[in-house]
Each structure stands twice: as structure tokens, then as C-alpha cells.
Scaffold this motif. Structure first.
Motif, PDB file in Angstrom:
ATOM      1  N   GLY A  23     -13.745  -7.107  -5.034  1.00  0.00           N
ATOM      2  CA  GLY A  23     -13.389  -5.649  -4.641  1.00  0.00           C
ATOM      3  C   GLY A  23     -14.636  -5.438  -3.222  1.00  0.00           C
ATOM      4  N   LEU A  24     -14.069  -3.735  -2.993  1.00  0.00           N
ATOM      5  CA  LEU A  24     -14.225  -3.967  -1.062  1.00  0.00           C
ATOM      6  C   LEU A  24     -14.307  -2.127  -1.617  1.00  0.00           C
ATOM      7  CD1 LEU A  24     -14.452  -5.125   0.964  1.00  0.00           C
ATOM      8  CD2 LEU A  24     -11.513  -3.840   1.456  1.00  0.00           C
ATOM      9  N   ALA A  25     -15.462  -1.208  -1.151  1.00  0.00           N
ATOM     10  CA  ALA A  25     -15.365  -0.824  -0.703  1.00  0.00           C
ATOM     11  C   ALA A  25     -14.934   0.569   0.323  1.00  0.00           C
ATOM     12  CB  ALA A  25     -16.821   0.425  -0.689  1.00  0.00           C
ATOM     13  N   ARG A 166     -10.593  -3.583   8.887  1.00  0.00           N
ATOM     14  CA  ARG A 166      -9.534  -2.351   9.451  1.00  0.00           C
ATOM     15  C   ARG A 166      -8.718  -2.131   8.018  1.00  0.00           C
ATOM     16  NH1 ARG A 166      -9.032   0.186  14.993  1.00  0.00           N
ATOM     17  NH2 ARG A 166      -8.363   1.884  14.014  1.00  0.00           N
ATOM     18  N   PRO A 167      -8.776  -1.658   6.947  1.00  0.00           N
ATOM     19  CA  PRO A 167      -8.252  -1.496   5.717  1.00  0.00           C
ATOM     20  C   PRO A 167      -7.884  -0.150   6.116  1.00  0.00           C
ATOM     21  CG  PRO A 167     -10.166  -2.196   4.964  1.00  0.00           C
ATOM     22  CD  PRO A 167     -10.714  -2.408   6.692  1.00  0.00           C
ATOM     23  N   VAL A 168      -5.788  -0.679   5.994  1.00  0.00           N
ATOM     24  CA  VAL A 168      -5.251   0.712   5.701  1.00  0.00           C
ATOM     25  C   VAL A 168      -4.626   0.629   4.134  1.00  0.00           C
ATOM     26  CG1 VAL A 168      -2.758   1.567   6.512  1.00  0.00           C
ATOM     27  CG2 VAL A 168      -4.394   0.524   7.664  1.00  0.00           C
ATOM     28  N   VAL A 169      -4.899   2.233   3.452  1.00  0.00           N
ATOM     29  CA  VAL A 169      -3.743   1.805   2.625  1.00  0.00           C
ATOM     30  C   VAL A 169      -1.989   2.468   2.579  1.00  0.00           C
ATOM     31  CG1 VAL A 169      -6.317   1.956   1.085  1.00  0.00           C
ATOM     32  CG2 VAL A 169      -4.935   3.752   1.331  1.00  0.00           C
ATOM     33  N   VAL A 258      -1.094  -0.032  -2.406  1.00  0.00           N
ATOM     34  CA  VAL A 258      -0.748  -0.581  -1.066  1.00  0.00           C
ATOM     35  C   VAL A 258      -1.672  -1.318  -0.578  1.00  0.00           C
ATOM     36  CG1 VAL A 258       0.466  -2.686   0.283  1.00  0.00           C
ATOM     37  CG2 VAL A 258       1.566  -0.854  -1.855  1.00  0.00           C
ATOM     38  N   LEU A 259      -3.013  -1.736  -0.677  1.00  0.00           N
ATOM     39  CA  LEU A 259      -3.430  -2.047   0.262  1.00  0.00           C
ATOM     40  C   LEU A 259      -3.627  -2.993   1.495  1.00  0.00           C
ATOM     41  CD1 LEU A 259      -6.970  -2.461   1.477  1.00  0.00           C
ATOM     42  CD2 LEU A 259      -7.488  -4.170  -0.386  1.00  0.00           C
ATOM     43  N   ALA A 260      -3.735  -3.025   2.335  1.00  0.00           N
ATOM     44  CA  ALA A 260      -3.690  -4.138   4.080  1.00  0.00           C
ATOM     45  C   ALA A 260      -4.381  -3.924   4.801  1.00  0.00           C
ATOM     46  CB  ALA A 260      -2.557  -2.883   5.088  1.00  0.00           C
ATOM     47  N   LEU A 261      -5.034  -5.010   4.636  1.00  0.00           N
ATOM     48  CA  LEU A 261      -6.122  -5.469   5.187  1.00  0.00           C
ATOM     49  C   LEU A 261      -5.633  -6.186   7.391  1.00  0.00           C
ATOM     50  CD1 LEU A 261      -7.923  -7.955   2.726  1.00  0.00           C
ATOM     51  CD2 LEU A 261      -8.443  -5.390   3.604  1.00  0.00           C
ATOM     52  N   THR A 262      -5.318  -5.473   8.053  1.00  0.00           N
ATOM     53  CA  THR A 262      -5.286  -5.189   9.148  1.00  0.00           C
ATOM     54  C   THR A 262      -6.685  -5.696  10.276  1.00  0.00           C
ATOM     55  OG1 THR A 262      -4.875  -3.081  10.176  1.00  0.00           O
ATOM     56  CG2 THR A 262      -4.437  -3.531   8.565  1.00  0.00           C
ATOM     57  N   THR A 263      -6.814  -5.851  11.320  1.00  0.00           N
ATOM     58  CA  THR A 263      -7.334  -5.258  12.372  1.00  0.00           C
ATOM     59  C   THR A 263      -7.147  -4.862  13.280  1.00  0.00           C
ATOM     60  OG1 THR A 263      -6.281  -8.047  14.038  1.00  0.00           O
ATOM     61  CG2 THR A 263      -8.005  -8.336  12.029  1.00  0.00           C
ATOM     62  N   VAL A 271       8.075  -1.039   9.352  1.00  0.00           N
ATOM     63  CA  VAL A 271       8.066  -1.758   8.042  1.00  0.00           C
ATOM     64  C   VAL A 271       8.502   0.294   7.418  1.00  0.00           C
ATOM     65  CG1 VAL A 271       6.453  -1.857   5.776  1.00  0.00           C
ATOM     66  CG2 VAL A 271       6.841  -3.656   7.991  1.00  0.00           C
ATOM     67  N   ASP A 272       9.285   0.392   6.321  1.00  0.00           N
ATOM     68  CA  ASP A 272       9.150   1.900   5.945  1.00  0.00           C
ATOM     69  C   ASP A 272       8.527   2.348   4.770  1.00  0.00           C
ATOM     70  OD1 ASP A 272      10.225   4.338   5.249  1.00  0.00           O
ATOM     71  OD2 ASP A 272      12.491   3.148   4.288  1.00  0.00           O
ATOM     72  N   VAL A 273       7.768   3.488   5.082  1.00  0.00           N
ATOM     73  CA  VAL A 273       7.068   3.256   4.271  1.00  0.00           C
ATOM     74  C   VAL A 273       7.261   5.328   4.424  1.00  0.00           C
ATOM     75  CG1 VAL A 273       5.388   1.954   5.064  1.00  0.00           C
ATOM     76  CG2 VAL A 273       5.252   4.162   6.267  1.00  0.00           C
ATOM     77  N   THR A 274       7.681   5.548   4.630  1.00  0.00           N
ATOM     78  CA  THR A 274       8.640   6.969   4.076  1.00  0.00           C
ATOM     79  C   THR A 274       8.219   7.762   3.102  1.00  0.00           C
ATOM     80  OG1 THR A 274      10.416   6.134   3.386  1.00  0.00           O
ATOM     81  CG2 THR A 274      10.148   7.069   5.690  1.00  0.00           C
ATOM     82  N   SER A 275       8.147   6.826   1.260  1.00  0.00           N
ATOM     83  CA  SER A 275       7.865   7.253   0.341  1.00  0.00           C
ATOM     84  C   SER A 275       6.574   7.150  -0.120  1.00  0.00           C
ATOM     85  CB  SER A 275       8.340   6.476  -0.361  1.00  0.00           C
ATOM     86  OG  SER A 275       8.194   5.180  -0.337  1.00  0.00           O
ATOM     87  N   PHE A 276       5.544   7.047   1.245  1.00  0.00           N
ATOM     88  CA  PHE A 276       4.591   6.321   0.474  1.00  0.00           C
ATOM     89  C   PHE A 276       2.686   7.137   2.046  1.00  0.00           C
ATOM     90  CE2 PHE A 276       6.293   2.730  -0.277  1.00  0.00           C
ATOM     91  CZ  PHE A 276       5.380   2.217  -2.204  1.00  0.00           C
ATOM     92  N   ASP A 277       2.252   7.691   1.586  1.00  0.00           N
ATOM     93  CA  ASP A 277       0.954   8.947   2.182  1.00  0.00           C
ATOM     94  C   ASP A 277       0.030   7.381   2.877  1.00  0.00           C
ATOM     95  OD1 ASP A 277      -1.065   9.967   3.818  1.00  0.00           O
ATOM     96  OD2 ASP A 277      -1.546  11.255   1.150  1.00  0.00           O
ATOM     97  N   VAL A 278       0.723   6.838   4.315  1.00  0.00           N
ATOM     98  CA  VAL A 278      -0.250   5.655   4.638  1.00  0.00           C
ATOM     99  C   VAL A 278      -1.761   6.669   5.197  1.00  0.00           C
ATOM    100  CG1 VAL A 278      -0.224   4.055   6.387  1.00  0.00           C
ATOM    101  CG2 VAL A 278       1.848   5.218   5.059  1.00  0.00           C
ATOM    102  N   THR A 279      -2.194   5.944   5.256  1.00  0.00           N
ATOM    103  CA  THR A 279      -4.205   6.251   5.824  1.00  0.00           C
ATOM    104  C   THR A 279      -4.990   4.873   5.954  1.00  0.00           C
ATOM    105  OG1 THR A 279      -5.897   8.388   5.532  1.00  0.00           O
ATOM    106  CG2 THR A 279      -5.489   6.995   3.611  1.00  0.00           C
ATOM    107  N   GLU A 280      -5.631   5.059   7.481  1.00  0.00           N
ATOM    108  CA  GLU A 280      -6.690   3.923   7.082  1.00  0.00           C
ATOM    109  C   GLU A 280      -7.837   4.951   6.495  1.00  0.00           C
ATOM    110  OE1 GLU A 280      -9.328   1.896  10.849  1.00  0.00           O
ATOM    111  OE2 GLU A 280      -7.983   3.289  11.762  1.00  0.00           O
ATOM    112  N   LEU A 281      -8.471   3.021   5.585  1.00  0.00           N
ATOM    113  CA  LEU A 281      -9.907   4.071   5.086  1.00  0.00           C
ATOM    114  C   LEU A 281     -10.660   2.954   5.076  1.00  0.00           C
ATOM    115  CD1 LEU A 281      -8.376   5.175   1.198  1.00  0.00           C
ATOM    116  CD2 LEU A 281      -9.514   5.956   3.823  1.00  0.00           C
ATOM    117  N   PRO A 282     -11.662   2.926   6.235  1.00  0.00           N
ATOM    118  CA  PRO A 282     -13.090   1.865   6.515  1.00  0.00           C
ATOM    119  C   PRO A 282     -13.422   0.893   5.103  1.00  0.00           C
ATOM    120  CG  PRO A 282     -12.811   4.096   7.820  1.00  0.00           C
ATOM    121  CD  PRO A 282     -12.054   3.855   7.230  1.00  0.00           C
TER     122      PRO A 282
END
Length: 293
Positions: A23-25, A166-169, A258-263, A271-282
Motif C-alpha cells: 500500500g501507498l499513502a 511521483r505517483p499520478v492517478v 489507475v495508478l501510475a508510478l512515474t518519476t 496516451v488518451d486520458v480524456t475520460s479520466f481526471d488525471v492528477t499528481e498525488l505525492p
């Protein structure tokens, strides 16, 4: 009367192969003001970004209340009355640990009322509501957690995540039920898939703490995600598309987020993300916080 202000982070569980274990907070917070009163129960629910708050109960069935009552029982407390003001920012039924956050809020508030530091029993109380400890441990402890159980006893350890992660959801409008998606899982899986996923789960611990360059391989899973893909096809397709671009992506918890573990804190433009609310969450470093007034 005593006023407690609780701030609790969201969480992402599984992280690919670590089913019910990793798990990741995340730095998205529900905030609750809990005041002890002379009698009765009053609950106010305020939308602080979560949406869909109209279906949140305002009686004894509210998860914060249930967890608070259970914590008080464990600690030998009998508060006469209770007034809650809940500022909900963690979206419900999206795989971001909203129920675990509520439970951790209640347990942490009971401990604060008793002027007692959070301990292993606090995790036990919270995890009993969930049936597994990954989300609860992340919201309780912060950072990156490894959770397990020994018989009926839930355990967890907090590890320090690598500073480059740097997680992005990507959060869709679709809601998902954990019970429903668990129902899609088979009773048995091939031994080869279990062995593959065990190896990737072990690698994930190393990647998340020391080698983020290994995250793409470390987040591969054969245990649960493909069995549940039919519950959220758009999210499953987004995971596939991100991974094809070299991004370590997985379904967050029971989905559909969807969780993306980016740097870098962003997703590839291709990548098409038009149907998603995308935000970086530290990554949240400290877990639940309680201030008494």
C-alpha cells in the motif's frame, strides 16, 4: 467539550502484484472535526472534492462513527455524545481507500481522546473492518507499507519510498464495488502465475524503496488484475496503453482508478486520458494526524 481535528490520507493498494499486501499513502486528504457533546449524534458531510456525498449515511452506520465506537470500546471510553463534520475529498468507490480512511479516522480519534499513542492494536482495529491491512496501514502510517496477517492478527511495516517516485492517478467517473470485483477472482490460479506474481511482489518492494528504474517490471501482475478487467474496461485499457509507453501503471486497489508510478509527475502525451481526471498525488509521509483543541 473536546474537539478533535483529524486529517487522513488516501491510499492505493496492491500496486500491481502485491494483492492485499502493498500500500501507498497519497496526499489527498479527508478531514473530520469530531466533537464530544453531552448527548446524541449529529453528522454533517461536506463535499470537499469527493463528489457523491449525498449517499453517505448520517447515523450510527457511518464508518467513522462505527470505528470510533469500536476504538472507544477497546480503550474503555464512553463518550456521551458526538458531533462530526466530515470534509470528504477522497472519492468513494474509486480504489483510493476512502473506506479505510474513514475507519482510520475513527480509530485515531478514539486513541487521541484516550491520550494514547497509536499502536499495533490500532492497526488491528482498523484492518478488522476491511478484512485486510494494506489500505488501513497506509492511511495509518503513511509512506509505503507492507502488510500481512498472522492468523487473525494483522501486521504492517512502513518503509521509506524512494524520493524520485511521483505517483499520478487517473480517476474515472465510473464507480466500483470492492465486493463485486473480488467476486470476479477465481478460487484457484495456476502455480506458474502465483510464482510469477510472488517474484514481482518481492521486486516491487526493492523498486519502490531503492530502484525505481525497475518499477515497470516490478508492477507486473498475473494474480488479479486481468480477472477483473471486465469491471472497468476503460481503466484496463489505460493501464495497457501506459505500460506500452514504459510507464509503471496498475489498477489502484479494487479500481477503477489507475495508478501510475512515474518519476516525472506526468503521463505521456500519446496516451488518451480524456475520460479520466488525471492528477499528481505525492506520497504522504506521515499518515493520519490528529490535533486536539
Amino acid at each position: 467539550m473536546t474537539l478533535l481535528k483529524v486529517t487522513v490520507p488516501a491510499s492505493s493498494a496492491n500496486l500491481g502484484p502485491g494483492f492485499d499486501t502493498l500500500g501507498l499513502a497519497l496526499a489527498l486528504y479527508d478531514k473530520v472535526e469530531l466533537q464530544i457533546t453531552d448527548a446524541g449524534l449529529k453528522i454533517e458531510v461536506i463535499d470537499a472534492g469527493a463528489g457523491d456525498v449525498d449517499d453517505v449515511p448520517t447515523d450510527e452506520s457511518h464508518l467513522v462513527v462505527r470505528a470510533f465506537r469500536r476504538g472507544c470500546e477497546h480503550l474503555g471510553l464512553r463518550p456521551p455524545g458526538l458531533h462530526l463534520r466530515c470534509f470528504n475529498a477522497i472519492p468513494h468507490a474509486r480504489g483510493l481507500g476512502s473506506s479505510a480512511a474513514a475507519v482510520v479516522t475513527g480509530v485515531a480519534a478514539a486513541y487521541a481522546l484516550a491520550e494514547k499513542a497509536l499502536d499495533d492494536d490500532a492497526l488491528q482495529l482498523a484492518a478488522e473492518f476491511e478484512g485486510h491491512a494494506d489500505n488501513a496501514a497506509a492511511s495509518l502510517l503513511g509512506g509505503f507499507v507492507v502488510a500481512w496477517n498472522e492468523g487473525e492478527r494483522f501486521r504492517a511495516e512502513r518503509l521509506q519510498p524512494h524520493h524520485d517516485i511521483r505517483p499520478v492517478v487517473a480517476i474515472p467517473a465510473l464507480r466500483s464495488s470492492t465486493d463485486a470485483t473480488r467476486g470476479l477472482l477465481p478460487d484457484r490460479v495456476p502455480h506458474a502465475d502465483a510464482a510469477f506474481t510472488a517474484g514481482r511482489a518481492a521486486l516491487a518492494v526493492h523498486a519502490l524503496t531503492a530502484r525505481p528504474d525497475l518499477l515497470l517490471s516490478a508492477t507486473e501482475d498475473r494474480l488479479h488484475q486481468h480477472y477483473r478487467a471486465s469491471a472497468y474496461p476503460a481503466s484496463s485499457e489505460l493501464v495497457r496503453a501506459l505500460r506500452a509507453e514504459g510507464v509503471a501503471a496498475a489498477i489502484s486497489g479494487a479500481g477503477p482508478t489507475v495508478l501510475a508510478l512515474t518519476t516525472g509527475g506526468i503521463l505521456p502525451a500519446a496516451v488518451d486520458v480524456t475520460s479520466f481526471d488525471v492528477t499528481e498525488l505525492p506520497i504522504d509521509p506521515g499518515g493520519v494526524q490528529v490535533a486536539a483543541q
